[in-house]
Design a protein around this motif. Structure first.
Motif, short mmCIF file in Angstrom:
data_model
loop_
_atom_site.label_atom_id
_atom_site.label_comp_id
_atom_site.label_asym_id
_atom_site.label_seq_id
_atom_site.Cartn_x
_atom_site.Cartn_y
_atom_site.Cartn_z
N MET A 1 76.03 0.80 -6.53
CA MET A 1 74.84 1.30 -5.86
C MET A 1 74.62 0.52 -4.57
N ALA A 2 74.16 1.21 -3.55
CA ALA A 2 73.90 0.58 -2.26
C ALA A 2 72.76 -0.43 -2.38
N LYS A 3 72.84 -1.46 -1.52
CA LYS A 3 71.76 -2.43 -1.45
C LYS A 3 71.76 -3.04 -0.06
N ALA A 4 70.63 -3.63 0.29
CA ALA A 4 70.49 -4.24 1.61
C ALA A 4 69.54 -5.42 1.52
N LEU A 5 69.64 -6.31 2.50
CA LEU A 5 68.69 -7.39 2.68
C LEU A 5 67.93 -7.09 3.95
N ALA A 6 66.60 -7.05 3.85
CA ALA A 6 65.80 -6.64 5.00
C ALA A 6 64.51 -7.45 5.08
N ARG A 7 63.89 -7.38 6.26
CA ARG A 7 62.57 -7.97 6.45
C ARG A 7 61.78 -7.06 7.36
N PHE A 89 69.58 -7.26 7.56
CA PHE A 89 70.60 -8.28 7.76
C PHE A 89 71.95 -7.88 7.21
N PHE A 90 71.92 -7.22 6.08
CA PHE A 90 73.14 -6.94 5.33
C PHE A 90 72.97 -5.64 4.57
N ARG A 91 74.03 -4.87 4.54
CA ARG A 91 73.96 -3.62 3.78
C ARG A 91 75.35 -3.35 3.22
N GLU A 92 75.37 -2.92 1.98
CA GLU A 92 76.66 -2.51 1.38
C GLU A 92 76.49 -1.25 0.59
#
Length: 92
Positions: A1-7, A89-92
């Protein structure tokens, strides 16, 4: 499943969001501005939303997090909560 780090930074008006974006573009620190100006509880963490998966955020923010370029400040993006400036910042 896709995930990301965000602010994000959440403010009440588009004008305030535009002003903060200009400050970010000039090199001011995102976390410092989030702590000082954001009305979201995430402000305490410098706007850090942590790990986000599709469907966790309101639709317009979800689209920014999972469809827009990484490491760019996006916005202002309007939601029912106000106006957001979002950075992934990051997404996969």
């Amino acid at each position: 499943m896709a995930k990301a780090l965000a602010r994000h930074i959440l403010v009440k008006t588009e004008a305030e969001a535009e002003q903060l974006k200009k400050r970010l573009d000039k090199g001011e620190d995102f976390a410092v501005l989030a702590k000082k100006h954001s009305i979201c509880p995430s402000a305490k963490r410098g706007g850090d939303l942590g790990e986000v998966r599709p469907g966790q955020m309101v639709r317009v923010i979800d689209q920014v997090i999972f469809k827009k370029p990484v490491r760019v400040v996006h916005g202002p993006v309007k939601s029912q909560f106000g106006y957001h400036l979002v950075q992934v910042f990051f997404r996969e």
